[in-house]
Design an enzyme around this catalytic site. Structure first.
Site, PDB file in Angstrom:
ATOM      1  CD  GLU A 260      -2.710   1.079   2.609  1.00 56.35           C
ATOM      2  OE1 GLU A 260      -3.639   1.894   2.721  1.00 56.35           O
ATOM      3  OE2 GLU A 260      -2.460   0.190   3.461  1.00 56.35           O
TER       4      GLU A 260
ATOM      5  CE  LYS B  84      -7.312   1.519   3.419  1.00 59.48           C
ATOM      6  NZ  LYS B  84      -6.096   1.825   4.216  1.00 59.48           N
TER       7      LYS B  84
ATOM      8  CB  CYS C 106      -4.892  -1.856   4.128  1.00 66.84           C
ATOM      9  SG  CYS C 106      -4.196  -2.218   5.767  1.00 66.84           S
TER      10      CYS C 106
END
Length: 636
Positions: free
Chosen positions: A46, A115, A169
Site C-alpha cells: 500500500e 481504497k 488494507c
C-alpha cells in the site's frame, strides 16, 4: 498459464519514506526478478511508491508530483515484462486524494482502484487526508495516460477466465469487504495492497481474515503488507505477505523486507469449486464490472506448487490423529443410527484379516461400545476358501479373541465346488467365475446369518474400490450398511494404524501385522510357500496413484492430461512417467465403466468432500460414453 496455473507474487521492497524515485527503482528491480522467476501477476504494498507512514506529508504537492513521475518510470521500465503489476500510489483528483492500487501491464496504466474504507481510529488517521473510493468511477489523465479511477475488475485477454481485482488494507477488515461483490461479479484473483502494523496476536488474526476471505469467496487472495522501512515513530511493520487459495495458505512470510513470495494458483480449480458450489452465485454489477483488459502470454507455468501424494491424508501428525478420531466417530455414529433404526440385535461381518474388513470390524466394535451393546453380539465370520492364507485367517481369529466378539469359521470349499458343478464350471480354470463365485457365496452366508440372528451385515468395501469398481457385483459389493464407503484406501491404512497405536497387546501386534499384509481379495490359490499370490496393486495399480487420480477427477473435474502433469511432479522419483500413464488410463477406463456397480450401493456414511454415493455426491449414468476422457489420457 496452461491448465489454469498462474504464478503470482507478493513483493515487499524496502521503503524509503518520501523518496519516490528510489522506491520506484526498487519496485522495478523486484519486478524484473519476479518476471525471471516466471511470475505473471504481482502485487506490491500500500502506497509503496511514497511510503504509507508520511502522515500530513501526503498534502504536499511536491510528494504527489514525485509519485506521479515515479509511477511513469515504473510503467516505462516494466513495459517489456509479461506481467500484470499492482503498485500503491496516492492520486490527487481536484480537491480529493485517493489511496490507489495502480495496475500496470506492458507499458500501459490500466486502472486506478481506490481504497473504499478509510480508517480513522487508534493509530490510523487516513480520514485526515484520503477520500473513500467514489460510488461511480470516472476517467482522469494520470502519469501521461487516460485511465479509469474507481472499483472494477481486469480480465486477461488471452485467458479470459482469469479476472483480477483489488482492495486495499482496511477494505478486508470490514463486515462487507469490496472483495465480496467483486468475487460475485466474477473476480477469482484478489490483490490486497496493505500496510498493517504489528501487535501481539495481530498476525494470526490477519491470517484468519485472509484465509477466510479466500475460502468464502472461493478465490486466490494475494495479500502484501509493508515491511520495516515503514517502521517509524510508534509503529512497527513486519512485511507480512500471504498467498491463499480457497482457504489454503500457499505461501507466506514475515520479517523479510526486500524479498517476495510466489505461489502457483490454479484458476481452473477455483472455477471448478465455484461451479460445484451452486450457492456461489454470479451477481452482475454495475459497480463491479470489467474496466480494462490486460494481456499475458499463455505459456506453461514452471510449477513450484507442491501437491500432496495423499490428498485424503493430512501431512501433519497432530491433524492426522484428529482427523482419524473424527472419521471413526462419523462411521460409528452412522452405524449406531442404523442399528437403532432397524432394531438390530447384532451385527454380522465377514472378517478376513485384511485391511478393509479390519477397519469395518473395529468401527463396529466402537459403535457397540457406544450403544452399550454386548460385544459378543458382533458375529465375526471368516470363510476360508482357495486363496485364504494362514496369516490372514489367523489374524482374524486373534483379533476377535483379543476384543471379545463372537467368532465363527465357515469353510466354503465344498459349497463353492458344488456351485461350480451346478453351473458347469471345471473348478480348475482360475477365471472371473472362479473368483466371483467365492465372493458371492460369502455374501450369501453373511446375509442369511444376519437373518438368522436378527442383525445387519456390515459392508467392508472402501471408496477407492468403489471408484475402480474393484468389487464383485452382489458379492462384497453388497451389505446392509457400508461403513467404509466414504473412506479411500490410503486413509483406511492410517485409520487402522490409529487403532493399532491406541491398542494394547495382543491386539496391537495383530493390527500391525494386518497393516503389513499385502492388499488382496485372496481368491486365487496361494504360492507354494503359502504366501498371498494375488496382490491387488499388481492388478489394478498402486492405490496411492488411484486415490490421487480419484481426488482430482471427482473433486475438481480436472482432465486426465492435467492430472498426469501434476502427478509427474508429485511422484517424481517414485513412479516413472510410463507407469503413471499406464495406471491413469486404467483408472479412467475402470472409473467410467463401473458406474453400474455404484448405482445400487448400500447406504454408508459420507466422511469427506469426495464421496461416490449415487444418492448424493456422484450422479452419473451407468452407460455414458467416455471416449473423450480416454483420448485425453492416452495422449499424454
Amino acid at each position: 498459464m496452461k491448465d489454469g496455473f498462474v504464478k503470482i507474487a507478493a513483493g515487499v521492497p524496502e521503503i524509503a519514506l518520501g523518496d519516490c524515485m528510489l522506491n520506484a527503482e526498487r519496485i522495478i528491480s523486484m519486478s524484473h526478478e519476479m518476471s525471471a522467476a516466471g511470475v505473471k501477476l504481482a502485487v506490491f504494498t500500500e502506497l509503496g511508491i511514497t511510503g504509507y507512514t508520511l502522515e500530513d506529508i501526503f498534502l504536499q504537492q511536491t510528494l504527489l508530483k514525485a509519485a506521479e513521475k515515479a509511477l511513469s518510470q515504473i510503467i516505462a521500465e516494466t513495459a517489456e515484462l509479461d506481467m500484470l503489476i499492482a503498485v500503491g500510489v496516492p492520486v490527487p483528483v481536484g480537491c480529493s486524494l485517493y489511496n490507489c492500487a495502480a495496475f500496470i501491464n506492458r507499458g500501459r496504466l490500466l486502472a486506478l482502484i481506490p481504497k473504499t474504507h478509510i480508517p480513522t481510529y487508534s493509530e490510523f488517521y487516513e480520514g485526515r487526508r484520503f477520500t473513500p473510493a467514489p460510488e461511480n468511477g470516472f476517467s482522469i489523465n494520470y502519469a501521461g495516460q487516460n485511465v479509469f479511477l474507481g472499483q472494477g475488475m481486469l480480465r486477461c485477454s488471452g485467458m479470459p477466465e482469469l479476472i483480477v481485482a483489488a482492495e486495499i488494507c482496511e477494505d478486508a477488515w470490514v463486515p462487507c469487504p469490496p472483495s465480496v461483490g467483486l468475487a460475485q461479479a466474477g473476480a477469482n484473483v484478489i490483490f490486497n495492497l496493505s500496510c498493517s502494523n504489528e501487535l501481539i496476536g495481530k498476525s494470526e488474526y490477519r491470517r484468519s481474515i485472509i484465509r477466510g476471505l479466500s475460502g468464502s469467496l472461493i478465490c486466490a487472495y494475494a495479500y502484501c503488507s509493508a515491511g520495516d522501512g515503514e517502521s517509524t515513530t510508534d509503529l512497527v511493520f513486519s512485511g507480512h505477505c500471504m498467498i491463499c487459495e480457497n482457504a489454503s495458505m500457499l505461501a507466506q512470510q514475515r520479517w523479510n523486507t526486500g524479498s517476495f513470495i510466489t505461489a502457483d494458483i490454479d484458476i481452473q480449480r477455483i472455477d471448478a469449486d465455484r461451479r460445484r458450489m451452486t450457492t456461489f452465485t454470479a451477481v452482475p454489477s454495475d459497480k463491479y464490472k470489467i474496466i480494462s483488459e490486460f494481456s499475458l502470454d499463455v505459456t506453461e507455468t514452471r510449477l513450484e506448487r507442491s501437491f500432496s501424494p495423499t490428498p485424503f491424508v493430512p501431512s501433519d501428525k497432530a491433524n492426522l490423529e484428529e482427523r482419524c478420531r473424527e472419521i471413526i466417530h462419523i462411521q460409528s455414529s452412522g452405524l449406531q443410527r442404523r442399528l437403532k433404526g432397524t432394531h438390530s440385535k447384532c451385527a454380522v461381518i465377514g472378517l478376513s484379516g485384511g485391511l478393509d474388513s479390519t477397519l469395518a470390524y473395529l468401527v463396529t466394535v466402537d459403535a457397540f461400545k457406544a450403544l452399550g451393546k454386548p460385544l459378543e453380539n458382533i458375529a465375526a465370520v471368516t470363510m476360508p476358501c482357495f486363496g485364504t492364507t494362514s496369516r490372514t485367517k489367523s489374524n482374524a481369529q486373534k483379533m476377535a479373541e483379543a476384543i471379545g466378539t463372537s467368532f465363527k469359521e465357515i469353510d466354503i470349499h465344498a459349497a463353492v465346488q458344488q456351485h461350480f458343478s451346478d453351473i458347469g464350471h471345471d473348478g480348475v480354470t482360475t477365471d472371473v467365475t472362479y473368483e466371483n463365485s467365492q465372493a458371492r457365496i460369502r455374501t450369501l452366508i453373511l446375509m442369511n446369518t444376519a437373518n438368522k440372528l436378527g442383525g445387519l451385515v456390515i459392508g467392508t468395501g472402501d471408496l477407492s474400490e468403489l471408484a475402480l469398481g474393484w468389487a464383485t457385483y452382489n458379492g462384497d459389493h453388497m451389505s446392509m450398511y457400508g461403513v467404509n464407503a466414504g473412506v479411500p484406501k490410503t486413509l483406511v491404512r492410517y485409520l487402522v494404524g490409529y487403532f493399532a497405536s491406541a491398542s494394547e497387546e495382543p491386539l496391537k501386534s495383530v493390527l500391525y501385522d494386518v497393516l503389513d499384509t499385502p492388499v488382496s481379495p485372496e481368491l486365487l490359490p496361494p504360492e507354494e510357500n503359502g504366501e498371498i499370490a494375488q496382490r491387488t496393486e499388481d492388478i489394478v495399480g498402486p492405490y496411492e496413484l488411484h486415490d490421487f487420480f480419484m481426488y482430482y477427477i471427482m473433486r475438481f473435474g480436472f482432465p486426465p492430461h492435467k492430472i498426469y502433469r501434476i502427478a509427474l511432479r508429485t511422484f517424481e522419483g517414485k513412479y516413472s512417467p510410463e507407469i503413471i500413464k499406464k495406471w491413469l488410463v486404467n483408472f479412467v477406463r475402470r472409473f467410467f465403466t463401473q458406474q453400474f456397480k455404484r448405482s445400487c450401493l448400500p447406504d454408508g456414511p459420507k466422511v469427506g468432500s469426495t464421496a461416490i454415493s449415487p444418492r448424493g455426491d456422484w450422479r452419473m449414468p451407468s452407460d455414458m460414453l467416455y471416449a473423450e476422457w480416454m483420448r485425453d489420457a492416452e495422449s499424454v
